[in-house]
Design a protein around this motif. Structure first.
Motif, PDB file in Angstrom:
ATOM      1  N   LEU A  95       0.830  -1.198   0.000  1.00  0.00           N
ATOM      2  CA  LEU A  95       0.000   0.000   0.000  1.00  0.00           C
ATOM      3  C   LEU A  95       0.872   1.258   0.000  1.00  0.00           C
ATOM      4  O   LEU A  95       0.623   2.217  -0.733  1.00  0.00           O
ATOM      5  CB  LEU A  95      -0.928  -0.003   1.227  1.00  0.00           C
ATOM      6  CG  LEU A  95      -1.954   1.128   1.281  1.00  0.00           C
ATOM      7  CD1 LEU A  95      -2.901   1.053   0.103  1.00  0.00           C
ATOM      8  CD2 LEU A  95      -2.735   1.069   2.589  1.00  0.00           C
ATOM      9  N   PHE A  96       1.917   1.229   0.804  1.00  0.00           N
ATOM     10  CA  PHE A  96       2.825   2.372   0.862  1.00  0.00           C
ATOM     11  C   PHE A  96       3.490   2.603  -0.500  1.00  0.00           C
ATOM     12  O   PHE A  96       3.618   3.743  -0.948  1.00  0.00           O
ATOM     13  CB  PHE A  96       3.891   2.173   1.948  1.00  0.00           C
ATOM     14  CG  PHE A  96       4.904   3.277   1.986  1.00  0.00           C
ATOM     15  CD1 PHE A  96       6.227   3.048   1.643  1.00  0.00           C
ATOM     16  CD2 PHE A  96       4.538   4.567   2.332  1.00  0.00           C
ATOM     17  CE1 PHE A  96       7.157   4.077   1.653  1.00  0.00           C
ATOM     18  CE2 PHE A  96       5.465   5.612   2.335  1.00  0.00           C
ATOM     19  CZ  PHE A  96       6.781   5.362   2.000  1.00  0.00           C
ATOM     20  N   LEU A  97       3.897   1.538  -1.157  1.00  0.00           N
ATOM     21  CA  LEU A  97       4.542   1.697  -2.467  1.00  0.00           C
ATOM     22  C   LEU A  97       3.584   2.344  -3.469  1.00  0.00           C
ATOM     23  O   LEU A  97       3.963   3.245  -4.216  1.00  0.00           O
ATOM     24  CB  LEU A  97       5.014   0.340  -2.999  1.00  0.00           C
ATOM     25  CG  LEU A  97       6.182  -0.307  -2.253  1.00  0.00           C
ATOM     26  CD1 LEU A  97       6.510  -1.663  -2.862  1.00  0.00           C
ATOM     27  CD2 LEU A  97       7.412   0.578  -2.273  1.00  0.00           C
ATOM     28  N   ILE A  98       2.343   1.878  -3.480  1.00  0.00           N
ATOM     29  CA  ILE A  98       1.362   2.434  -4.417  1.00  0.00           C
ATOM     30  C   ILE A  98       1.130   3.910  -4.104  1.00  0.00           C
ATOM     31  O   ILE A  98       1.151   4.773  -5.002  1.00  0.00           O
ATOM     32  CB  ILE A  98       0.023   1.658  -4.355  1.00  0.00           C
ATOM     33  CG1 ILE A  98       0.214   0.228  -4.891  1.00  0.00           C
ATOM     34  CG2 ILE A  98      -1.069   2.382  -5.142  1.00  0.00           C
ATOM     35  CD1 ILE A  98      -0.990  -0.671  -4.697  1.00  0.00           C
ATOM     36  N   LEU A  99       0.917   4.219  -2.827  1.00  0.00           N
ATOM     37  CA  LEU A  99       0.618   5.603  -2.454  1.00  0.00           C
ATOM     38  C   LEU A  99       1.835   6.506  -2.626  1.00  0.00           C
ATOM     39  O   LEU A  99       1.711   7.686  -2.956  1.00  0.00           O
ATOM     40  CB  LEU A  99       0.109   5.658  -1.011  1.00  0.00           C
ATOM     41  CG  LEU A  99      -1.207   4.915  -0.768  1.00  0.00           C
ATOM     42  CD1 LEU A  99      -1.596   4.960   0.717  1.00  0.00           C
ATOM     43  CD2 LEU A  99      -2.345   5.495  -1.611  1.00  0.00           C
ATOM     44  N   HIS A 100       3.017   5.950  -2.415  1.00  0.00           N
ATOM     45  CA  HIS A 100       4.251   6.708  -2.615  1.00  0.00           C
ATOM     46  C   HIS A 100       4.428   7.059  -4.088  1.00  0.00           C
ATOM     47  O   HIS A 100       4.827   8.163  -4.442  1.00  0.00           O
ATOM     48  CB  HIS A 100       5.433   5.872  -2.107  1.00  0.00           C
ATOM     49  CG  HIS A 100       6.730   6.602  -2.095  1.00  0.00           C
ATOM     50  ND1 HIS A 100       7.038   7.589  -1.182  1.00  0.00           N
ATOM     51  CD2 HIS A 100       7.811   6.510  -2.893  1.00  0.00           C
ATOM     52  CE1 HIS A 100       8.247   8.058  -1.417  1.00  0.00           C
ATOM     53  NE2 HIS A 100       8.741   7.425  -2.445  1.00  0.00           N
ATOM     54  N   ILE A 101       4.099   6.111  -4.940  1.00  0.00           N
ATOM     55  CA  ILE A 101       4.150   6.374  -6.384  1.00  0.00           C
ATOM     56  C   ILE A 101       3.132   7.456  -6.735  1.00  0.00           C
ATOM     57  O   ILE A 101       3.419   8.383  -7.506  1.00  0.00           O
ATOM     58  CB  ILE A 101       3.866   5.083  -7.186  1.00  0.00           C
ATOM     59  CG1 ILE A 101       5.058   4.125  -7.056  1.00  0.00           C
ATOM     60  CG2 ILE A 101       3.602   5.385  -8.653  1.00  0.00           C
ATOM     61  CD1 ILE A 101       4.810   2.752  -7.650  1.00  0.00           C
ATOM     62  N   SER A 136      -7.745   3.794  -8.222  1.00  0.00           N
ATOM     63  CA  SER A 136      -7.880   2.390  -8.617  1.00  0.00           C
ATOM     64  C   SER A 136      -7.338   2.168 -10.029  1.00  0.00           C
ATOM     65  O   SER A 136      -6.553   1.266 -10.279  1.00  0.00           O
ATOM     66  CB  SER A 136      -9.339   1.944  -8.559  1.00  0.00           C
ATOM     67  OG  SER A 136      -9.833   2.070  -7.251  1.00  0.00           O
ATOM     68  N   LYS A 137      -7.790   3.016 -10.949  1.00  0.00           N
ATOM     69  CA  LYS A 137      -7.365   2.845 -12.344  1.00  0.00           C
ATOM     70  C   LYS A 137      -5.869   3.144 -12.474  1.00  0.00           C
ATOM     71  O   LYS A 137      -5.165   2.468 -13.225  1.00  0.00           O
ATOM     72  CB  LYS A 137      -8.177   3.765 -13.247  1.00  0.00           C
ATOM     73  CG  LYS A 137      -8.017   3.440 -14.722  1.00  0.00           C
ATOM     74  CD  LYS A 137      -9.140   4.049 -15.533  1.00  0.00           C
ATOM     75  CE  LYS A 137      -9.029   3.620 -16.997  1.00  0.00           C
ATOM     76  NZ  LYS A 137     -10.205   4.019 -17.771  1.00  0.00           N
ATOM     77  N   PHE A 138      -5.403   4.119 -11.741  1.00  0.00           N
ATOM     78  CA  PHE A 138      -3.978   4.469 -11.750  1.00  0.00           C
ATOM     79  C   PHE A 138      -3.154   3.276 -11.280  1.00  0.00           C
ATOM     80  O   PHE A 138      -2.191   2.863 -11.929  1.00  0.00           O
ATOM     81  CB  PHE A 138      -3.752   5.683 -10.853  1.00  0.00           C
ATOM     82  CG  PHE A 138      -2.317   6.089 -10.695  1.00  0.00           C
ATOM     83  CD1 PHE A 138      -1.655   5.892  -9.489  1.00  0.00           C
ATOM     84  CD2 PHE A 138      -1.628   6.679 -11.729  1.00  0.00           C
ATOM     85  CE1 PHE A 138      -0.338   6.269  -9.331  1.00  0.00           C
ATOM     86  CE2 PHE A 138      -0.298   7.077 -11.585  1.00  0.00           C
ATOM     87  CZ  PHE A 138       0.351   6.862 -10.378  1.00  0.00           C
ATOM     88  N   ALA A 139      -3.561   2.682 -10.155  1.00  0.00           N
ATOM     89  CA  ALA A 139      -2.835   1.527  -9.612  1.00  0.00           C
ATOM     90  C   ALA A 139      -2.902   0.349 -10.586  1.00  0.00           C
ATOM     91  O   ALA A 139      -1.902  -0.341 -10.826  1.00  0.00           O
ATOM     92  CB  ALA A 139      -3.412   1.127  -8.252  1.00  0.00           C
ATOM     93  N   ARG A 140      -4.082   0.174 -11.167  1.00  0.00           N
ATOM     94  CA  ARG A 140      -4.229  -0.933 -12.137  1.00  0.00           C
ATOM     95  C   ARG A 140      -3.283  -0.759 -13.306  1.00  0.00           C
ATOM     96  O   ARG A 140      -2.717  -1.724 -13.825  1.00  0.00           O
ATOM     97  CB  ARG A 140      -5.688  -0.979 -12.628  1.00  0.00           C
ATOM     98  CG  ARG A 140      -5.947  -2.033 -13.712  1.00  0.00           C
ATOM     99  CD  ARG A 140      -5.779  -3.418 -13.164  1.00  0.00           C
ATOM    100  NE  ARG A 140      -5.906  -4.427 -14.210  1.00  0.00           N
ATOM    101  CZ  ARG A 140      -4.897  -4.920 -14.917  1.00  0.00           C
ATOM    102  NH1 ARG A 140      -3.664  -4.467 -14.721  1.00  0.00           N
ATOM    103  NH2 ARG A 140      -5.112  -5.856 -15.822  1.00  0.00           N
ATOM    104  N   THR A 141      -3.108   0.506 -13.706  1.00  0.00           N
ATOM    105  CA  THR A 141      -2.239   0.819 -14.850  1.00  0.00           C
ATOM    106  C   THR A 141      -0.780   0.514 -14.520  1.00  0.00           C
ATOM    107  O   THR A 141      -0.011   0.087 -15.388  1.00  0.00           O
ATOM    108  CB  THR A 141      -2.422   2.285 -15.265  1.00  0.00           C
ATOM    109  OG1 THR A 141      -3.816   2.559 -15.415  1.00  0.00           O
ATOM    110  CG2 THR A 141      -1.720   2.581 -16.584  1.00  0.00           C
TER     111      THR A 141
END
Lengths: 95, 409
Positions: free
Chosen positions: B215-221, B264-269
């Motif tokens: 979760l941290f990696l996704i939010l950090h990105i 959601s779409k950003f993370a999916r991408t």
């Protein structure tokens, strides 16, 4: 029985086929912190991360490189371990 | 796609698979030069050199500069790692166990960890322990990076010792509570309590639990995307991490948080890039498998932007507008003019972080605004590539991206 273990402040790494040992300042105070080693030494280093006796190191080299000359391997391993001890890169611990 | 982008992605694909390059045609000198430059911009030079040197068509004698340059990176990183390991052990001896975020935990996922460079180590701690960590850092010979650091008030405090290649950041929270994405800290209130013991190269470290870490990696990105862009290495890290921990991830939590944060779409991408361009096909939960996305615009934005999207000053200047756009989405107040004004006149908290005298004397905020604008005007006059119009153009393009990936409406 003496077990030889890599010091936590020394890292073995590689780039483009060159193998290196890189030491923290505390480990190698007065000289260059980078030592180039060969592939076999790098292999031995990986074994010593968890601690190995000379016998275990010799056995792993014989198995990995399919060498027949046991005495030659023993000499080479002892020489490597002596060198690493002199540099303070490994420590000996009684198992 | 530009040839050097394809080449770089191919190197990363080979790194992920721990296999050799399958290029069948030699590269031209221009292609080498472009790949070399791109590798620097995205801080993946050692990975590229490692693969090139084992590629049968690589002419070593023509590119003798490459190996020494990559070697310097690797030695530097190995030194940082060696020093950090000793520092971490010294903290443990005092009963302190900070939680690793990214850095060493991600490096261990690479075939040769020191080929992934980290300038610092980020350590998450309990706020009530900050003074103990401060004393421990000073006793170890580290000095605070900012003389004006306030260990009680600041959410992160950095310490360094250049002679030992140490740069440590102690974080009380993963993100700045004062920022527009400070609310993301709510998802990490138990992160230290839930931390796990992870064996890395013979030593045991406390690291974020796999779900918290992902979760941290996704939010950090996401945070870096708002601040000017992301580098391909961050996407690579994310996909490698997911692959390594896939059995331990509570996907329902990841999906819920991403939905709440409108990413959601950003993370999916990010995972589509992993699957289609990095050779890492992570098995995503069903809820995300049905999200259709076109990863090319984001991929192009990433590859053209450098490691943190900062290879172009205009892009860096555009970040205030994109950060504000995300904040506006949260607050519901839409105003493009507001975004531009905020870029020209950042708020007190932003300015206090950059100008020490504003921190000490808030009344000097207008003077700091003038100084900042004057510096910017001098820069644009001196360097014709730095233009406010260009920053705004880039910001508008990036806002279009945010709309495409449904981060804002």
């Amino acid at each position: 029985m003496m077990v030889y273990q890599a010091q936590p402040g020394v890292i073995q790494t590689s780039i483009a086929g060159e193998y290196l040992l890189v030491a923290a300042k505390e480990v190698q105070k007065d000289s260059n912190n980078v030592t180039e080693i060969n592939e076999t030494s790098a292999f031995l280093w990986q074994r010593m991360k968890t601690g190995c006796t000379i016998g275990e190191l010799v056995a792993s080299v014989l198995a990995e490189y399919e060498i027949d000359d046991v005495q030659e391997v023993q000499q080479a391993v002892k020489s490597f371990v002596r060198g690493m001890l002199d540099m303070g890169y490994i420590r000996g611990v009684d198992r | 796609m530009k040839k050097e982008y394809e080449l770089l992605l191919s190197v990363l694909k080979s790194t992920a698979a721990d296999s050799g390059l399958r290029w069948t045609e030699p590269l031209s000198e221009n292609e080498f030069a472009a790949l070399y430059r791109l590798s620097f911009e995205h801080n993946v030079l050692p990975l590229v050199v490692e693969k090139l040197c084992k590629w049968p068509l690589f002419e070593h004698e023509k590119h003798t500069y490459m190996v020494p340059a990559a070697k310097r990176f690797v030695i530097r990183q190995a030194r940082r790692t060696a020093e950090f390991r000793l520092f971490y052990l010294s903290l443990e001896k005092q009963g302190l166990q900070p939680t690793l975020m990214k850095g060493m935990a991600l490096r261990s996922l690479y075939p040769i960890p020191e080929q992934r460079e980290s300038m610092d180590e980020d350590l998450l701690i309990s706020p009530e322990d900050m003074s103990r960590y401060h004393e421990a850092a000073l006793a170890y010979g580290l000095t605070p990076v900012s003389p004006a650091a306030d260990i009680e008030k600041d959410f992160e405090v950095a310490y360094e010792d250049k002679s030992r290649y140490l740069y440590i950041e102690f974080h009380k929270t993963p993100f700045s509570p004062e920022s527009s994405y400070g609310y993301l800290n709510n998802y990490f209130t138990d992160a230290c309590k839930n931390a796990v013991s992870t064996e890395i190269d013979g030593l045991t470290f406390r690291t974020l639990a796999p779900t918290d870490h992902l979760l941290f990696l996704i939010l950090h990105i996401y945070k870096h995307f708002l601040h000017g862009g992301i580098g391909i290495r961050q996407i690579f890290d994310l996909n490698l991490f997911t692959r390594a921990h896939t059995g331990s991830i509570r996907w329902e939590h990841i999906i819920d948080v991403c939905q709440e944060a409108h990413i959601s779409k950003f993370a999916r991408t990010l995972y589509a890039i992993g699957e289609k361009h990095l050779g890492i096909d992570n098995k995503l939960p069903e809820a995300w498998q049905t999200i259709e996305t076109d990863e090319f615009p984001l991929l192009d934005d990433i590859l053209s932007g450098g490691l943190y999207g900062m290879n172009d000053e205009n892009r860096a200047h555009s970040s205030t507008i994109t950060v504000n756009a995300a904040a506006v989405r949260s607050s519901g107040k839409a105003s493009r003019i507001k975004g531009i004004l905020k870029a020209a006149f950042p708020d007190y908290k932003t300015m206090a972080g950059r100008y020490l005298y504003v921190n000490k004397h808030p009344i000097l905020l207008p003077s700091a605004w003038c100084a900042r604008i004057w510096t910017y005007l001098r820069k644009t006059r001196k360097d014709k590539t730095v233009k406010s119009k260009e920053s705004i153009r880039i910001a508008n393009e990036r806002i279009k991206l945010m709309k495409k990936y449904e981060m804002i409406s």
